[in-house]
Design a protein around this motif. Structure first.
Motif, PDB file in Angstrom:
ATOM      1  N   UNK A  62       0.829  -1.199   0.000  1.00  0.00           N
ATOM      2  CA  UNK A  62       0.000   0.000   0.000  1.00  0.00           C
ATOM      3  C   UNK A  62       0.869   1.257   0.000  1.00  0.00           C
ATOM      4  N   UNK A  63       2.168   1.134  -0.297  1.00  0.00           N
ATOM      5  CA  UNK A  63       3.082   2.266  -0.169  1.00  0.00           C
ATOM      6  C   UNK A  63       2.656   3.445  -1.039  1.00  0.00           C
ATOM      7  N   UNK A  64       3.069   4.646  -0.636  1.00  0.00           N
ATOM      8  CA  UNK A  64       2.728   5.860  -1.365  1.00  0.00           C
ATOM      9  C   UNK A  64       3.932   6.800  -1.522  1.00  0.00           C
ATOM     10  N   UNK A  65       4.967   6.643  -0.680  1.00  0.00           N
ATOM     11  CA  UNK A  65       6.137   7.508  -0.755  1.00  0.00           C
ATOM     12  C   UNK A  65       6.703   7.495  -2.177  1.00  0.00           C
ATOM     13  N   UNK A  66       6.971   8.661  -2.736  1.00  0.00           N
ATOM     14  CA  UNK A  66       7.399   8.756  -4.136  1.00  0.00           C
ATOM     15  C   UNK A  66       8.689   7.987  -4.385  1.00  0.00           C
ATOM     16  N   UNK A  67       9.656   8.093  -3.476  1.00  0.00           N
ATOM     17  CA  UNK A  67      10.911   7.354  -3.640  1.00  0.00           C
ATOM     18  C   UNK A  67      10.653   5.852  -3.608  1.00  0.00           C
ATOM     19  N   UNK A  68       9.773   5.437  -2.687  1.00  0.00           N
ATOM     20  CA  UNK A  68       9.460   4.015  -2.575  1.00  0.00           C
ATOM     21  C   UNK A  68       8.748   3.515  -3.834  1.00  0.00           C
ATOM     22  N   UNK A  69       7.875   4.330  -4.403  1.00  0.00           N
ATOM     23  CA  UNK A  69       7.179   3.954  -5.634  1.00  0.00           C
ATOM     24  C   UNK A  69       8.188   3.744  -6.758  1.00  0.00           C
ATOM     25  N   UNK A  70       9.141   4.649  -6.881  1.00  0.00           N
ATOM     26  CA  UNK A  70      10.145   4.517  -7.937  1.00  0.00           C
ATOM     27  C   UNK A  70      11.036   3.302  -7.713  1.00  0.00           C
ATOM     28  N   UNK A  71      11.351   3.011  -6.454  1.00  0.00           N
ATOM     29  CA  UNK A  71      12.129   1.813  -6.148  1.00  0.00           C
ATOM     30  C   UNK A  71      11.336   0.565  -6.519  1.00  0.00           C
ATOM     31  N   UNK A  72      10.051   0.569  -6.235  1.00  0.00           N
ATOM     32  CA  UNK A  72       9.191  -0.561  -6.586  1.00  0.00           C
ATOM     33  C   UNK A  72       9.164  -0.755  -8.100  1.00  0.00           C
ATOM     34  N   UNK A  73       9.077   0.328  -8.833  1.00  0.00           N
ATOM     35  CA  UNK A  73       9.077   0.243 -10.291  1.00  0.00           C
ATOM     36  C   UNK A  73      10.375  -0.391 -10.798  1.00  0.00           C
ATOM     37  N   UNK A  74      11.501  -0.032 -10.190  1.00  0.00           N
ATOM     38  CA  UNK A  74      12.789  -0.620 -10.580  1.00  0.00           C
ATOM     39  C   UNK A  74      12.775  -2.131 -10.369  1.00  0.00           C
ATOM     40  N   UNK A  75      12.234  -2.558  -9.221  1.00  0.00           N
ATOM     41  CA  UNK A  75      12.174  -3.990  -8.929  1.00  0.00           C
ATOM     42  C   UNK A  75      11.255  -4.719  -9.907  1.00  0.00           C
ATOM     43  N   UNK A  76      10.172  -4.076 -10.293  1.00  0.00           N
ATOM     44  CA  UNK A  76       9.269  -4.687 -11.276  1.00  0.00           C
ATOM     45  C   UNK A  76       9.964  -4.853 -12.624  1.00  0.00           C
ATOM     46  N   UNK A  77      10.756  -3.880 -13.001  1.00  0.00           N
ATOM     47  CA  UNK A  77      11.506  -3.994 -14.258  1.00  0.00           C
ATOM     48  C   UNK A  77      12.499  -5.157 -14.206  1.00  0.00           C
ATOM     49  N   UNK A  78      12.943  -5.498 -12.973  1.00  0.00           N
ATOM     50  CA  UNK A  78      13.884  -6.603 -12.788  1.00  0.00           C
ATOM     51  C   UNK A  78      13.177  -7.949 -12.649  1.00  0.00           C
ATOM     52  N   UNK A  79      11.847  -7.939 -12.696  1.00  0.00           N
ATOM     53  CA  UNK A  79      11.112  -9.190 -12.675  1.00  0.00           C
ATOM     54  C   UNK A  79      10.236  -9.439 -11.462  1.00  0.00           C
ATOM     55  N   UNK A  80      10.237  -8.531 -10.494  1.00  0.00           N
ATOM     56  CA  UNK A  80       9.363  -8.705  -9.332  1.00  0.00           C
ATOM     57  C   UNK A  80       7.904  -8.495  -9.737  1.00  0.00           C
ATOM     58  N   UNK A  81       7.027  -9.181  -9.016  1.00  0.00           N
ATOM     59  CA  UNK A  81       5.586  -9.013  -9.205  1.00  0.00           C
ATOM     60  C   UNK A  81       5.062  -8.173  -8.051  1.00  0.00           C
ATOM     61  N   UNK A  82       4.296  -7.113  -8.341  1.00  0.00           N
ATOM     62  CA  UNK A  82       3.807  -6.218  -7.290  1.00  0.00           C
ATOM     63  C   UNK A  82       2.315  -5.977  -7.441  1.00  0.00           C
ATOM     64  N   UNK A  83       1.633  -6.016  -6.318  1.00  0.00           N
ATOM     65  CA  UNK A  83       0.207  -5.677  -6.244  1.00  0.00           C
ATOM     66  C   UNK A  83       0.037  -4.700  -5.082  1.00  0.00           C
TER      67      UNK A  83
END
Length: 287
Positions: A62-83
């Protein structure tokens, strides 16, 4: 696959204005369903997620912090699945959401997006938006003052100048829609959908529901509401969602807000179960 460890990243209290307990409760309930299904959810705060490298390849958040969102996007590009996906979370910030909904013809109020340091009269030329709502464009509403109801042109100029002084550089101006305010919750790709009148349930973050007031019970098509919400979820790339719409006197429906993973407070038990089932489905699809 049920031995899989899932990273559960909770929402910081800063991003849960007047709903800290409700947001924590839906997230915890969803984690409980996942744990009961044989998965293991390892909880992190947004700060812990930013501070350390997580090893889990499935992230529920449920994160909302902008830095955390961008970090999550990086992990998704590396193959992580996020909901929800970090890309969907970012799409739900006000300016991006407004542009995407309007560009894809999702029913929405007439709106303009502007820089707070520019002349509002230039943007209003030829438009009839009074009364209207001014909303910070860069993020979600954190304080009551991040969403303002405006009745007159002079008041609009003053409010936009005030936003500029607060360091908010971009705003969205929505026309005010008369009619019944309806709140909804859903999980994309499932049959789960819940709606209610927030005014009747005294369900509010900042009390803005009083502007539209007591609902008249205007008849509307629930199938049409679900269709619009599914369309919006697809456009914004969100799985777990909620938001608000106005049902106009003629029964037409327009979305005025759409959020990534809200509190689901009135329907938490059923919602948490359906969210967990959807997460498991997504995990299985990405084996």
């Amino acid at each position: 696959m049920k031995s899989l460890v899932i990273a559960g990243i909770q929402r910081s209290a800063l991003y849960s204005p007047n709903h800290v307990g409700n947001d924590a409760a839906i997230f915890s309930a969803t984690a409980d369903w996942l744990n009961n299904a044989g998965y293991k959810v390892k909880m992190y705060t947004e700060q812990e997620f930013l501070a350390g490298g997580i090893q889990e390849k499935v992230i529920v958040t449920m994160l909302r912090n902008a830095q955390a969102v961008h970090r999550l996007q990086e992990l998704e590009k590396e193959g992580c699945v996020a909901v929800n996906s970090g890309f969907g979370i970012e799409n739900c910030t006000r300016e991006r959401m407004t542009k995407l909904l309007m560009d894809h013809d999702v029913p929405h109020p007439d709106s303009i997006i502007m820089d707070t340091h520019e002349d509002v009269d230039t943007y209003l030329k030829g438009k009839q938006l009074m009364p209207c709502w001014v909303k910070r464009g860069d993020f979600h509403a954190i304080h009551r003052e991040d969403v303002t109801y405006v009745r007159k042109d002079d008041e609009l100029r003053e409010i936009i100048a005030e936003y500029a002084l607060r360091g908010i550089n971009r705003v969205v101006i929505n026309e005010h829609l008369c009619g019944d305010l309806v709140k909804f919750y859903g999980v994309a790709g499932t049959n789960f959908f819940h709606w209610f009148y927030p005014f009747n349930e005294n369900h509010s973050k900042f009390g803005h529901e009083e502007i539209n007031g007591h609902p008249e019970g205007i008849p509307f098509s629930l199938d049409r509401l679900r269709e619009i919400c599914n369309q919006a979820a697809g456009v914004l790339k969100i799985v777990v969602y909620g938001g608000d719409c106005i049902v106009s006197p003629d029964g037409s429906i327009r979305i005025i807000d759409f959020n990534d993973w809200p509190s689901f407070a009135p329907c938490r038990v059923e919602a948490s179960r359906e969210i967990a089932k959807k997460i498991i489905q997504i995990i299985n699809e990405h084996k």
